[in-house]
Design a protein around this motif. Sequence first.
Motif, PDB file in Angstrom:
ATOM      1  N   ALA A   7       0.540  -1.281   0.135  1.00 28.08           N
ATOM      2  CA  ALA A   7       0.102  -0.022  -0.235  1.00 28.08           C
ATOM      3  C   ALA A   7       0.706   0.951   0.087  1.00 28.08           C
ATOM      4  O   ALA A   7       0.089   2.321  -0.299  1.00 28.08           O
ATOM      5  CB  ALA A   7      -0.884   0.194   1.363  1.00 28.08           C
ATOM      6  N   SER A   8       2.432   1.233   0.756  1.00 30.50           N
ATOM      7  CA  SER A   8       2.784   2.599   0.748  1.00 30.50           C
ATOM      8  C   SER A   8       3.806   2.997  -0.255  1.00 30.50           C
ATOM      9  O   SER A   8       3.575   3.386  -0.944  1.00 30.50           O
ATOM     10  CB  SER A   8       4.039   2.537   2.255  1.00 30.50           C
ATOM     11  N   LYS A   9       4.184   1.466  -1.362  1.00 30.08           N
ATOM     12  CA  LYS A   9       4.176   1.980  -2.416  1.00 30.08           C
ATOM     13  C   LYS A   9       3.431   2.403  -3.130  1.00 30.08           C
ATOM     14  O   LYS A   9       3.846   2.864  -4.426  1.00 30.08           O
ATOM     15  CB  LYS A   9       5.134   0.569  -2.667  1.00 30.08           C
ATOM     16  N   LEU A  10       2.105   2.058  -3.309  1.00 30.27           N
ATOM     17  CA  LEU A  10       0.800   2.043  -4.134  1.00 30.27           C
ATOM     18  C   LEU A  10       1.140   3.913  -4.033  1.00 30.27           C
ATOM     19  O   LEU A  10       0.741   4.960  -4.766  1.00 30.27           O
ATOM     20  CB  LEU A  10      -0.095   1.388  -4.286  1.00 30.27           C
ATOM     21  N   ARG A  11       0.919   4.438  -2.683  1.00 33.18           N
ATOM     22  CA  ARG A  11       0.690   5.601  -2.611  1.00 33.18           C
ATOM     23  C   ARG A  11       1.294   6.682  -2.928  1.00 33.18           C
ATOM     24  O   ARG A  11       1.556   7.294  -3.641  1.00 33.18           O
ATOM     25  CB  ARG A  11       0.472   6.262  -1.090  1.00 33.18           C
ATOM     26  N   ARG A  12       2.862   6.295  -3.292  1.00 33.55           N
ATOM     27  CA  ARG A  12       3.972   7.140  -3.184  1.00 33.55           C
ATOM     28  C   ARG A  12       4.364   7.406  -4.922  1.00 33.55           C
ATOM     29  O   ARG A  12       4.243   8.185  -5.560  1.00 33.55           O
ATOM     30  CB  ARG A  12       5.693   6.163  -3.392  1.00 33.55           C
ATOM     31  N   LEU A  13       3.867   5.929  -5.527  1.00 34.45           N
ATOM     32  CA  LEU A  13       3.171   6.210  -7.082  1.00 34.45           C
ATOM     33  C   LEU A  13       2.518   6.818  -7.608  1.00 34.45           C
ATOM     34  O   LEU A  13       2.760   7.452  -8.648  1.00 34.45           O
ATOM     35  CB  LEU A  13       3.592   4.700  -7.412  1.00 34.45           C
ATOM     36  N   GLU A  14       0.873   6.646  -6.801  1.00 32.45           N
ATOM     37  CA  GLU A  14       0.277   7.889  -7.081  1.00 32.45           C
ATOM     38  C   GLU A  14       0.730   9.264  -6.832  1.00 32.45           C
ATOM     39  O   GLU A  14       0.141  10.072  -7.783  1.00 32.45           O
ATOM     40  CB  GLU A  14      -1.178   7.147  -6.482  1.00 32.45           C
ATOM     41  N   GLY A  15       1.359   9.273  -5.798  1.00 27.39           N
ATOM     42  CA  GLY A  15       1.856  10.765  -5.703  1.00 27.39           C
ATOM     43  C   GLY A  15       2.895  11.374  -6.881  1.00 27.39           C
ATOM     44  O   GLY A  15       2.945  12.259  -7.295  1.00 27.39           O
ATOM     45  N   LYS A  16       4.036  10.399  -6.806  1.00 24.56           N
ATOM     46  CA  LYS A  16       5.125  10.725  -8.196  1.00 24.56           C
ATOM     47  C   LYS A  16       3.563  11.284  -9.872  1.00 24.56           C
ATOM     48  O   LYS A  16       4.250  12.253 -10.342  1.00 24.56           O
ATOM     49  CB  LYS A  16       5.097   9.586  -8.141  1.00 24.56           C
ATOM     50  N   SER A  17       3.100  10.445  -9.714  1.00 22.88           N
ATOM     51  CA  SER A  17       2.185  10.838 -10.916  1.00 22.88           C
ATOM     52  C   SER A  17       0.883  11.770 -10.996  1.00 22.88           C
ATOM     53  O   SER A  17       0.633  12.667 -11.642  1.00 22.88           O
ATOM     54  CB  SER A  17       1.272   9.403 -11.050  1.00 22.88           C
ATOM     55  N   LYS A  18       0.291  12.654  -9.839  1.00 27.75           N
ATOM     56  CA  LYS A  18      -0.023  13.893  -9.609  1.00 27.75           C
ATOM     57  C   LYS A  18       0.764  14.520  -9.955  1.00 27.75           C
ATOM     58  O   LYS A  18       0.677  15.703 -10.531  1.00 27.75           O
ATOM     59  CB  LYS A  18      -0.704  13.648  -8.091  1.00 27.75           C
ATOM     60  N   ARG A  19       2.203  14.316  -8.696  1.00 32.53           N
ATOM     61  CA  ARG A  19       2.661  15.397  -9.087  1.00 32.53           C
ATOM     62  C   ARG A  19       3.748  15.789 -10.536  1.00 32.53           C
ATOM     63  O   ARG A  19       3.885  16.872 -10.989  1.00 32.53           O
ATOM     64  CB  ARG A  19       4.595  15.310  -8.407  1.00 32.53           C
ATOM     65  N   SER A  20       3.856  14.535 -11.589  1.00 35.88           N
ATOM     66  CA  SER A  20       4.246  14.297 -13.111  1.00 35.88           C
ATOM     67  C   SER A  20       3.129  15.726 -13.743  1.00 35.88           C
ATOM     68  O   SER A  20       3.399  16.246 -14.271  1.00 35.88           O
ATOM     69  CB  SER A  20       3.952  13.528 -13.086  1.00 35.88           C
ATOM     70  N   THR A  21       1.962  15.168 -13.276  1.00 35.42           N
ATOM     71  CA  THR A  21       0.342  15.875 -14.191  1.00 35.42           C
ATOM     72  C   THR A  21       0.729  17.437 -13.964  1.00 35.42           C
ATOM     73  O   THR A  21       0.311  18.210 -14.667  1.00 35.42           O
ATOM     74  CB  THR A  21      -0.868  15.115 -13.719  1.00 35.42           C
TER      75      THR A  21
END
Length: 142
Positions: A116-130
């Motif tokens: 779950a922490s890996k998924l949260r990290r990746l989700e945050g990265k993609s939001k920041r990217s957009t």
Amino acid sequence: MPIEVTPSITLADEEVQVRAVRASGPGGQHVNKVSTAIELRFDVRGSQSLTPYVQGRLEKLSGSRLTLEGVLVLVAQDHRSQEMNRQAALGRLVELIRKAAEPPPPPRKKTRPTYASKLRRLEGKSKRSTVKAMRGRPRGDD
């Protein structure tokens, strides 16, 4: 009178040399006439009271206060009276030896991040990217 550091470590009076020196800094005529500062010397390598482990740790903790011969030098000049400075210097010596006698911390156990922490990290990265992608110049695709 021996100095008790811990229940297992007791320093003999002969191991600690205390001498009065003149204090530096402000104080007017008083500081020029009276030797209120205390210089405490303790031979770490020659001490019979300390184990080799504690001696090694104490040498590391002492830093620049340790001479090349392995003598720990502490100077106390915070107080106006010689006796208070003597107690302060002895207190600092006892505190250093207690810290050196503490057992080392247990080794760190390796842990892995949860799924779950890996998924949260990746989700945050993609939001920041957009967000950053939207900052660019508008493209003339239309």
